[in-house]
Structures are given as C-alpha cells and as structure tokens.
Enzyme design. Sequence first.
Site, PDB file in Angstrom:
ATOM      1  N   GLU A 298       0.814  -1.227   0.000  1.00 60.84           N
ATOM      2  CA  GLU A 298       0.000   0.000   0.000  1.00 60.84           C
ATOM      3  C   GLU A 298       0.848   1.277   0.000  1.00 60.84           C
ATOM      4  O   GLU A 298       0.388   2.331  -0.441  1.00 60.84           O
ATOM      5  CB  GLU A 298      -0.970   0.004   1.183  1.00 60.84           C
ATOM      6  CG  GLU A 298      -2.069  -1.054   1.089  1.00 60.84           C
ATOM      7  CD  GLU A 298      -1.658  -2.416   1.651  1.00 60.84           C
ATOM      8  OE1 GLU A 298      -0.448  -2.598   1.945  1.00 60.84           O
ATOM      9  OE2 GLU A 298      -2.532  -3.283   1.799  1.00 60.84           O
TER      10      GLU A 298
ATOM     11  N   PHE B 167     -10.931  -6.821  14.685  1.00 63.61           N
ATOM     12  CA  PHE B 167      -9.921  -7.325  13.760  1.00 63.61           C
ATOM     13  C   PHE B 167      -9.578  -6.249  12.723  1.00 63.61           C
ATOM     14  O   PHE B 167     -10.469  -5.694  12.083  1.00 63.61           O
ATOM     15  CB  PHE B 167     -10.448  -8.590  13.063  1.00 63.61           C
ATOM     16  CG  PHE B 167      -9.478  -9.125  12.043  1.00 63.61           C
ATOM     17  CD1 PHE B 167      -8.230  -9.608  12.424  1.00 63.61           C
ATOM     18  CD2 PHE B 167      -9.798  -9.125  10.685  1.00 63.61           C
ATOM     19  CE1 PHE B 167      -7.327 -10.081  11.487  1.00 63.61           C
ATOM     20  CE2 PHE B 167      -8.901  -9.599   9.742  1.00 63.61           C
ATOM     21  CZ  PHE B 167      -7.657 -10.073  10.137  1.00 63.61           C
ATOM     22  N   GLN B 168      -8.321  -5.963  12.584  1.00 66.10           N
ATOM     23  CA  GLN B 168      -7.809  -4.960  11.645  1.00 66.10           C
ATOM     24  C   GLN B 168      -8.411  -3.575  11.867  1.00 66.10           C
ATOM     25  O   GLN B 168      -8.621  -2.824  10.920  1.00 66.10           O
ATOM     26  CB  GLN B 168      -7.988  -5.423  10.196  1.00 66.10           C
ATOM     27  CG  GLN B 168      -7.174  -6.694   9.921  1.00 66.10           C
ATOM     28  CD  GLN B 168      -7.000  -7.021   8.458  1.00 66.10           C
ATOM     29  OE1 GLN B 168      -7.898  -6.771   7.659  1.00 66.10           O
ATOM     30  NE2 GLN B 168      -5.854  -7.601   8.112  1.00 66.10           N
TER      31      GLN B 168
ATOM     32  N   LYS C 296     -17.265  -0.293   7.095  1.00 61.32           N
ATOM     33  CA  LYS C 296     -17.790  -1.334   6.216  1.00 61.32           C
ATOM     34  C   LYS C 296     -19.315  -1.185   6.072  1.00 61.32           C
ATOM     35  O   LYS C 296     -19.863  -1.311   4.971  1.00 61.32           O
ATOM     36  CB  LYS C 296     -17.429  -2.707   6.784  1.00 61.32           C
ATOM     37  CG  LYS C 296     -17.606  -3.823   5.789  1.00 61.32           C
ATOM     38  CD  LYS C 296     -16.887  -5.092   6.231  1.00 61.32           C
ATOM     39  CE  LYS C 296     -17.026  -6.173   5.176  1.00 61.32           C
ATOM     40  NZ  LYS C 296     -16.361  -7.418   5.557  1.00 61.32           N
TER      41      LYS C 296
ATOM     42  N   MET D 218      24.521   8.393   0.141  1.00 59.60           N
ATOM     43  CA  MET D 218      24.444   9.730   0.726  1.00 59.60           C
ATOM     44  C   MET D 218      24.819   9.697   2.204  1.00 59.60           C
ATOM     45  O   MET D 218      25.474  10.614   2.714  1.00 59.60           O
ATOM     46  CB  MET D 218      23.042  10.315   0.527  1.00 59.60           C
ATOM     47  CG  MET D 218      22.895  11.742   0.984  1.00 59.60           C
ATOM     48  SD  MET D 218      24.122  12.820   0.220  1.00 59.60           S
ATOM     49  CE  MET D 218      23.202  13.501  -1.146  1.00 59.60           C
TER      50      MET D 218
END
Length: 568
Positions: free
Chosen positions: A49, A111-112, A161, A473
């Site tokens: 993501e 959950f999540q 949801k 760098m």
Amino acid sequence: MKLTGAQILWEALVREGVTDVFGYPGGAILPAYDAMLGYPIRHILVRHEQGATHMADGYARASGRVGVAIATSGPGATNMVTGIATAMMDSSPIVCITGQVGSKLIGSDAFQETDITGITLPITKHNYLVTRPEDVAPAVLEAFAVARSGRPGPVLVDITKDAQQLSCEVDWDAAHADLREAIDDALPGDGDYRDAVALINAAERPLILAGHGVMQSEAERDILALAERAHIPIAVTLLGIGGVPASHPLNLGMMGMHGEAWVNHAIQEADLLIALGMRFDDRVTGNVKTYALNAKKIHVDIDRAELNKNVRVDVAIARDLRSALAEWMPHVAPGDRSAWLSRISELKGDSAVRDIQNLPDNGHLYAAHVINDLWRLTDGNAVVVTDVGQHQMWEAQYYKHDKSRSLITSGGLGTMGFALPAAIGAKVARPDAEVWVVVGDGGFQMTMCELATIVQEGLDVNVAIINNGYLGMVRQWQEFFYERRYAATPLIGPDFAKLAQAFGIHGTAVTRRAEVAEAVETARRSGRAAVIDFQVEQEDTVYPMVPAGADLHKMIRRPSPIVETAAD
Ligand SMILES: Cc1cc2nc3c(=O)[nH]c(=O)nc-3n(C[C@H](O)[C@H](O)[C@H](O)COP(=O)(O)OP(=O)(O)OC[C@H]3O[C@@H](n4cnc5c(N)ncnc54)[C@H](O)[C@@H]3O)c2cc1C
Ligand SMILES: Cc1ncc(C[n+]2csc(CCOP(=O)(O)OP(=O)(O)O)c2C)c(N)n1
Ligand SMILES: [Mg+2]
C-alpha cells in the site's frame, strides 16, 4: 434511486473525473471493491500500500490531477502512512480511501481496526471518518476540493464497512463541495504589490528564487515574463526544477545544499530575493542567521503559514503566484542588469574546471556521467522520477530539465523507495511520456516488489539503478563528518539484472561508460519495461555540499583538479 455507500464512492470518484486508482483489497474495503466492477475505473493492483500512495502522488505530480489510492483497514491503512507524509511535505494532491471496521465495532480493537484518522491527522490536509452512507458523497467530493485547492495536499477518507454496505438516496447537488479558501481575504500586515514592484524596480542585484509553487500555480510563462522583462536571473529549488527551462539563459540552476556554487554565492550577494512558490527549506537556506544578509526579500506563497516562517521578509504576499505576477507585471520596469549578470559569470569561476563532466573517460563509471548520458540520449524529454540519495542530487545537477513536471522527486520527506512506484503513477497519468526511474541500490530494494505491478499492467517504465554498493548519501556524511567510519552503509543487493528477468523484465548490467548508450537505447527501443544496473564508482561524492546548518557560501567544493576516489 438508492445506491449503496460503496456505489456512491465510485459514482463520486467518476464525477470527479477519476479514471485510475491504485490499491490493494482486504476485508473492510471489500464492499467497495465489489461495487467497483460496475464503474469505468482502471484499478492498478499494487504490491504494497505504500506503493499505492506513491503512485497516486507520482500521478498527481506528473499531471496536476488528483491521484487516488485505496486500501483496507488496519495494516493496509498504516502501510499508507509514509506515502501520505511524503505527499504532505511536497504539497501533492492525493485522496486516500481506506476501509474501516463496522461502525458499531469502532473502539473495540476489532480485527484490523486502527485509528487511521488519528494516525494521519498531522500528515493530511484533512481527513474524514464516514460511518453512514449519506455522508459518503459529501466527504469524497469535499476531499477532492480540499486536496486540490489552495496549497495542495493529501486527504484521507476512512469509510466503515457498514457505510459501504447500506443504501441511501443521494442528492448530488447538495453534496457538491463549496469551499472558499480563507486565503482570498487579505489580512492586516499583508504585503502590497506596490511595495513588491518598487523593490524590484529599484534593485541592482535581484534574484528570483523559483519553487514548486511555480508549477502548482501554472505560472511557468509568467515567471519567465517577469525575469525577461526586468532582466533578473532565476535560481530554482530541487522541487522547482523544470518550472523554468534549464536551458534558459537566465536560469542559473539549483540553489541550496547541493546547489551550484555560483547560485549560492549569488544569493549571498543579491540585494533583493524574490521568492516565488518556495518555502525556504533548511536544505535551501543553510544557516538562516547568515542567509542573504544583503538582500531585501519578497515572498509570495499561497499558504500564509509559510510567510515569515523560516526567513524574515520585507514584503510577504499570501496569494496564488500566477495571480500575484499578473498584478505586478504592468508595473515592472524593463531593466538592464548586465553588471549583475557579469558578476554572476565571475562567480562561476573555476566551476567548469571542477565539473566532473569534463573528466575524460578513465575507465571508471561515474553516476554523474550515466545521468548526463541519459539526458543526452533521451533528448532531455523524459519524465525522470528519482529516489533519495546521491543519485537524486546528481540527477538534479546533470539531467537538464526544460519541461514542467518532468522531474518527480521526494524533497521534503526524502522518502527512499519513492521512485519506482511514483514512476508507475507518472506513466499511468501520462502514457505517452517516456518515463525513467533513477534510483539507488538502497532505495530500489525498499519497493522493488512494484516491478510486478509494472509487468501486470504492461507499463513501459525504464529503471536506471545507480548501484554503488552503499547507502551512498549517508556514506558521504560519514566520510565528511564521521571520519570515514562506515557504520551500516555498505550494502549488498541481488543481481538486479537477474532479478528483473525473474519478474519477466529485460535486465542488464553496465560497468563501463562505453556501454551506457547501448543499454539506454535498447531499453528505449524495446517498448517494454527494462532495468539497467549501472555499477558505478563506489565512493564517489556529491559536490558542492553545504554542511547541514553551515553558512550557504561555505560549501565543500569538488577538489580541483579532480582527484580519483576509491581504488586510486
Ligand atoms: C538528499 C536531499 C538533498 C536535498 N538538497 C536540496 C538542495 O540542495 N536544494 C534544494 O532546493 N532542495 C534540496 N532538497 C529538497 C528540500 O528538502 C525541499 O524539499 C525543497 O527545497 C522544497 O522546494 P520548494 O520549497 O520549491 O517546494 P515545496 O516544499 O513543495 O514548497 C512549495 C511552496 O509553494 C507554495 N505554493 C503551492 N502552490 C502555490 C501557488 N499556487 N501559488 C503560490 N505558492 C504556492 C506552497 O504553499 C509551498 O510553500 C533536498 C532533499 C533531499 C532529500
Ligand atoms: C525511508 C528512508 N530511510 C532512510 C533514509 C536516510 N537516507 C537518505 S539517503 C540514504 C542512502 C540512499 O542509498 P541509495 O538508495 O543506495 O542511494 P545513493 O545515495 O547510494 O545514491 C539514506 C539511508 C531515507 N531518506 N529514507
Ligand atoms: Mg547506493
């Protein structure tokens, strides 16, 4: 007609002109994914993501349109955080849509479940938690208006949801966002255009500092008109590159930590700085206490909060740059600043001698040569997307960008791993453009999974890995400031050519300068993605360098004559 919240989401996106979204599905966003099939939207399946957010960001930077990223709740949403912060720091307009657990479960450690609006509060321009289908359309439409208006930036819309699953009627007219930016109102203490113009007309050694805001306000022509009429040289920030053609005789080049030496000296000698759509980042100013002490300063920025933030100025104008310049122009006197321009030529001094481009082919492969060759071989016409590190600075120095939005790079957050996904976004936004990734061996290993996205989408994106075997760098800082104690900077990687081949992408390795042209031409001709592993000099250094916090004119210069590094 009733629509589900999920349908309303896609309907709103289509109404906003969205044709492409970058995303990754999961439970809490599944109703939206299911509804997506009914809408004319191209969904690009990413591999992580973070990649989706950088793709949306690259899409926005390449095109000026709002980029869209989509993810599920919990880990999907938190994986977006780096990309959102990257977009925030560089004022890039993206809208992120995340699924959230059902509204009744919020706060139960479901959950999540993660509080993504809480987490992203400081790194978004605005965010929304939507728990009812009725609120989907107003939130999404407003999100787009917020992302693109005023100073652009990222906006997140978190939709539960159940809000996706339930249905309602939508009044699209009522949902229409009507934002009026407070910026329209002048405040006491605001600078007056007459003061700005008076300073410009009186200045003997004026210098325009052109930033990212030039492109964001589409003021490319206007800024040149000002420079040409009043005969004023221009210096650009890293993110301002491309806003003014590199080949224009009044464009001096990049300022700041790795800017051209003569540009930084010119800033210190100027009697007027005209800062346009740039925010005086610390990489630009060095020590602010000694910054441009001889100069009066004018600053135009659409975000009032930027004015007098890092550098005190004499005339501060909170306004869209293009409209500010339109107001100034009729009053700007034609000028002849030849004496000042000759002085700047003097400041160039021995820079040409020091320039690594003048080093003949000695059998070593230098990153600066690779990038300069890439510029020549692509006729300067590519959209180049860079990662973060030494290669990023060499790109800024040695690829001469004449076109607006042709350099895409993470400046403010300096996010390694940005380049490959951002280039995918740029290619989706501008399919006809030749897109090149210039990336270090370190940054490439952070998001190289997105090579699979390139293959799945059939995108022609070419990747030039500047492979120096180091987190270059950081190694450079260790070389200069930590007595060459190279803690955790030597880096091994896979055989990148073979890795590319495993993804089904043409991969090749280049170790000598004589091989550069053929590798680049083959990649360009193939019409498909290609990865070139440029195995460059390992302990090469980006010059000049203003040490962090040092006075801008106290640069570490390339040793002259050029001394060899590494094995020599
Ligand atoms: C390794 C590394 C080295 C770096 N070295 C350098 C260096 O040497 N030199 C350098 O320049 N940078 C360097 N940077 C980048 C630096 O950190 C900043 O990101 C950069 O200087 C910011 O440029 P900017 O102010 O033009 O753009 P931004 O940070 O994007 O700011 C743009 C400004 O324009 C304003 N704006 C937007 N739209 C409008 C509008 N319509 N009208 C008016 N104003 C508007 C915004 O409000 C904002 O204040 C480096 C970064 C890295 C990672
Ligand atoms: C995500 C992230 N982690 C750490 C850093 C700090 N950092 C800046 S440049 C750099 C080295 C980059 O190495 P590489 O990608 O190989 O590019 P090079 O400098 O060698 O060209 C690091 C670690 C960063 N900018 N971003
Ligand atoms: Mg490296």
